[in-house]
Design a protein around this motif. Structure first.
Motif, PDB file in Angstrom:
ATOM      1  N   HIS A  94      -8.091   3.241  -1.706  1.00 59.36           N
ATOM      2  CA  HIS A  94      -7.925   1.802  -1.497  1.00 59.36           C
ATOM      3  C   HIS A  94      -8.958   0.980  -2.267  1.00 59.36           C
ATOM      4  O   HIS A  94      -8.618  -0.024  -2.888  1.00 59.36           O
ATOM      5  CB  HIS A  94      -7.997   1.466  -0.006  1.00 59.36           C
ATOM      6  N   PHE A  95     -10.223   1.403  -2.206  1.00 59.27           N
ATOM      7  CA  PHE A  95     -11.283   0.578  -2.798  1.00 59.27           C
ATOM      8  C   PHE A  95     -11.604   0.914  -4.252  1.00 59.27           C
ATOM      9  O   PHE A  95     -12.350   0.184  -4.896  1.00 59.27           O
ATOM     10  CB  PHE A  95     -12.555   0.669  -1.955  1.00 59.27           C
ATOM     11  N   LEU A  96     -11.068   2.033  -4.764  1.00 62.62           N
ATOM     12  CA  LEU A  96     -11.443   2.416  -6.127  1.00 62.62           C
ATOM     13  C   LEU A  96     -10.272   2.612  -7.089  1.00 62.62           C
ATOM     14  O   LEU A  96     -10.471   2.586  -8.304  1.00 62.62           O
ATOM     15  CB  LEU A  96     -12.283   3.714  -6.103  1.00 62.62           C
ATOM     16  N   HIS A 125      -7.290   0.863  -7.912  1.00 60.78           N
ATOM     17  CA  HIS A 125      -6.719  -0.188  -8.769  1.00 60.78           C
ATOM     18  C   HIS A 125      -7.812  -1.062  -9.354  1.00 60.78           C
ATOM     19  O   HIS A 125      -7.908  -1.247 -10.559  1.00 60.78           O
ATOM     20  CB  HIS A 125      -5.752  -1.055  -7.971  1.00 60.78           C
ATOM     21  N   TYR A 155      -0.143   4.515  -0.534  1.00 60.97           N
ATOM     22  CA  TYR A 155      -1.036   5.608  -0.940  1.00 60.97           C
ATOM     23  C   TYR A 155      -0.420   6.995  -0.770  1.00 60.97           C
ATOM     24  O   TYR A 155      -1.135   7.996  -0.730  1.00 60.97           O
ATOM     25  CB  TYR A 155      -2.372   5.490  -0.199  1.00 60.97           C
TER      26      TYR A 155
END
Ligand SMILES: Cc1cc2nc3c(=O)[nH]c(=O)nc-3n(C[C@H](O)[C@H](O)[C@H](O)COP(=O)(O)OP(=O)(O)OC[C@H]3O[C@@H](n4cnc5c(N)ncnc54)[C@H](O)[C@@H]3O)c2cc1C
Ligand code: SF4
Ligand code: SF4
Ligand code: FES
Lengths: 273, 372
Positions: free
Chosen positions: B135-137, B139, B335
């Motif tokens: 989630h945090f890395l 895109h 995801y």
């Protein structure tokens, strides 16, 4: 590069569109180039107050400015309304996936907007008029709740006078001097000669309106894949992290705000999503 | 690939903590605090919850002491890895305004003074970490998450003591830690089977006095994990929950669960995969600068889906439905897997004991016509 850090922008022009709506011309003070595609948006930051997502209406590459049209509705937008030429704000962007202007080349375009969803669609119109030979007939259908809500009235008249452009206006409630249709914007579909296989539709406005418009255009023969719409959700990060803009599995800020109808059809207008 | 490194006698556990400190890590481990097992800074093995175990049920959590030499004889408490990487509240950037109104923006340097080493991490939390990484890395790089993630060293403990609320076996995420850590430990009465899962993990092992592992130890460790999986009695439906839930948006169960749910957001704050956060500004009193912050938010909060003049989810029914259809459904689109790793925290820490597995099973129980 920190994706959250705004750049400083100076207000270089300001125009009152109506009592609650105003346009700002902005220039980035860092002198770095800025490019956007129609349908994308910026996060505008008001000092000490917060950021809001605002569509990019157009730009002037020669002067190095870009423009936004904003309706003052709450904390940040009312604060922006108080600013004057020379004042500074923060800006980051552009964000999101815009309108399919390349896929639209050679096609007739029908742009349907409802309420104050006009800003994202104005960028389409500017783009088509700036690149007129690349596009077929342009129909601009605008609906508003009350006739007095219509901004850019002279602008619509000017567009209507252009060759190969049709303008249709509808208001749920008319006022003296209203020459447009009284009723829903979708009723204007009867007034345009639609060549369904030639047509690509772009919708923008309340979801109920977009759902009705998409269904009616589809019933008139426009392929589902040729219908695009721009979604609006609460947005705070604009990069797919904060989670506020989710619509089912889509992050509207990153995957949209423009979607092909089949991508969002299942949950479009479903209360709670 | 996880590989056996050797057996660490219980008396030598301190050497592992010392080694991590010596390598420059800030070492975090489980301690008893505030009547729960929480992750805190540690430097001595005596700080570990020796002899403690937990009793968890929907809406309840209790610690008790048992006669065991073990330090990891419990299932996860409310703390996950999440707060160490995705901070509950942090300043993202600052802006200074000069007397001419010019604005100067500067990002906060997110690099921690010391990289973190976390001891005691469970398989479910490793699976949750892998999801938060995406989630945090994936895109757009989140610089704050990335800076804390970069040096993270993880010592997993295979989970032989699942709580009644755990269902990691049903989601496929536990109880054995198989990937995503640097070291993994099987705890036995007299010590630990140490496995190394990364070059950094092997390097740490080089400084430990490890003995050969015998077959009895190996068998005891494996049996304990099979039993741990068997003991779990909660499970999610094994059907396609993404389509299954979306096909049942009007199920009466949503209304029933909404009548119990307080929309307090406890579930989302203990969930190790929930990523929602809200941004806000805190201007200084003199008007010369302002901080831009973010803090955890919840899809149960009133402002989460607020638009001007339009609230997307005014009803608790819609918010609970958003949480469940996202967690068990839309995550597949986003995801490629469910957003639930079976840690059971949302069940234990819900003040009214709402059980995600019971709700999902009830909603999906009836067979209805599904679109082909
Ligand atoms: C992609 C996109 C493009 C937009 N383009 C324009 C535009 O060109 N012109 C224009 O006038 N408006 C536009 N909007 C709507 C505009 O962002 C909101 O009116 C604005 O955020 C309201 O903020 P506020 O602080 O003034 O209002 P408040 O009501 O005080 O806002 C409170 C909170 O709600 C959030 N919020 C409220 N309304 C919206 C909303 N509609 N969308 C997203 N977040 C919201 C704010 O970010 C803030 O966190 C757009 C919205 C989106 C999502
Ligand atoms: S939904 Fe509940 S059980 Fe699943 S990962 Fe989140 S907190 Fe754990
Ligand atoms: S499900 Fe339980 S923990 Fe989650 S918001 Fe509702 S009452 Fe709170
Ligand atoms: S605006 Fe934050 S995820 Fe879309």
């Amino acid at each position: 590069m920190n994706p959250y850090l705004p750049r400083e922008a100076e207000i270089v022009s300001r125009h009152e569109e109506s009592a609650t709506t105003f346009s700002l011309g902005l220039r980035l003070t860092d002198g770095q180039p800025y490019r956007f595609a129609p349908g994308q948006f910026n996060m505008l930051y008001l000092y000490g107050c917060g950021e809001v997502p605002i569509s990019i209406v157009g730009d002037d590459p020669v002067a190095g400015t870009l423009s936004h049209t904003i309706r003052a509705v709450g904390r940040v937008t009312q604060g922006l309304q108080q600013l004057a030429v020379g004042d500074r704000i923060g800006l980051r962007g552009p964000y999101g996936r815009g309108w399919p202007m390349a896929a639209a080349e050679g096609r007739n375009l029908i742009v349907v907007t409802g309420g104050l969803g006009c800003a994202p669609s104005v960028s389409i119109i500017h783009h088509v008029l700036d690149n007129r030979a690349r596009y077929g007939h342009l129909s601009i259908l605008q609906g508003v709740k009350h006739a007095d809500d219509l901004i850019w009235r002279e602008q619509y008249d000017a567009w209507a006078a252009l060759p190969d452009v049709t303008v249709g206006l509808a208001a749920d409630v008319a006022s003296p001097g209203w020459h447009g249709h009284v009723g829903l914007v979708t009723a204007l579909f009867d007034q345009v000669t639609l060549q369904p296989e030639q047509t690509l539709a772009m919708l923008c406005g309340p979801e109920i309106m977009m759902r009705a418009a998409a269904e009616q255009l589809h019933a008139r023969g426009v392929a589902a894949d040729d219908i695009y719409l721009s979604m609006e959700r609460n947005m705070q990060c604009a990069v797919g992290h904060c989670g506020h803009c989710q619509h089912g599995g889509r992050f509207v800020c990153r995957d949209g705000p423009v979607f092909a109808w089949p991508e969002v059809r299942a949950l479009l207008g479903v209360r709670g999503f | 690939m996880i590989k056996e490194a050797g057996f660490l006698a219980r008396a030598d556990l301190q050497t592992l903590l010392d080694r991590l400190h010596d390598l420059g890590y800030r070492v975090i481990g489980p301690v008893v605090d505030d009547a729960a097992i929480l992750y805190r800074d540690i430097d001595r093995v005596e700080q570990l919850p020796l002899g403690y175990t937990d009793d968890q049920a929907p809406g309840s959590y209790r610690l008790s002491q048992v006669d065991t030499p073990r330090c990891f004889a419990w299932a996860d408490g409310p703390h996950a890895l999440k707060p160490f990487l995705f901070a509950p509240r942090e300043t993202m950037w600052q802006v200074a305004r000069d007397s001419d109104g010019r604005l100067a923006f500067s990002a906060v340097d997110p690099r921690p003074a010391k990289a973190l080493a976390v001891v005691g991490v469970r398989a479910c939390d490793l699976a949750a970490l892998a999801l938060q990484d995406r989630h945090f890395l994936d895109h757009v790089n989140d610089p704050y998450y990335e800076a804390r993630r970069a040096g993270l060293f993880l010592v997993a403990v295979h989970c032989a003591y699942p709580a009644d609320t755990c269902f990691c076996a049903s989601t496929g995420d536990g109880p054995r830690a198989t990937t995503g850590c640097d070291l993994a430990l099987h705890e036995l009465d007299d010590g630990f089977i140490v496995e190394a899962a990364s070059p950094r993990g092997h390097a740490v092992c080089d400084g430990l006095s490890l003995r050969a592992i015998d077959d009895d130890q190996r068998r005891a460790a494996n049996d304990a994990l099979s039993e741990a999986a068997h003991r779990q009695f909660r499970r999610l439906p094994s059907t396609d929950l993404h389509n299954g839930l979306l096909a049942r948006l009007d199920h009466p169960r949503w209304e029933q669960v909404a009548s119990r749910c307080l929309a307090c957001g406890s579930c989302t704050s203990v969930c190790p995969t929930c990523f929602c956060h809200a941004e806000s500004d805190a201007p200084s009193l003199d008007g010369n600068d302002s901080e831009h912050l973010r803090e955890w938010d919840s899809c149960f909060s009133a402002g989460h889906a607020q638009l001007h003049g339009f609230q997307v989810r005014p009803e608790i029914r819609q918010r609970y439905r958003q949480w469940l259809t996202h967690k068990l459904g839309s995550w597949h689109e986003q995801y490629g897997r469910s957003g639930c790793v079976g840690c059971g925290r949302c069940i234990t820490w819900c003040p009214v004991g709402i059980d995600i597995t019971a709700e999902a099973n009830a909603i999906c129980a009836d067979t209805i016509e599904e679109a082909p």
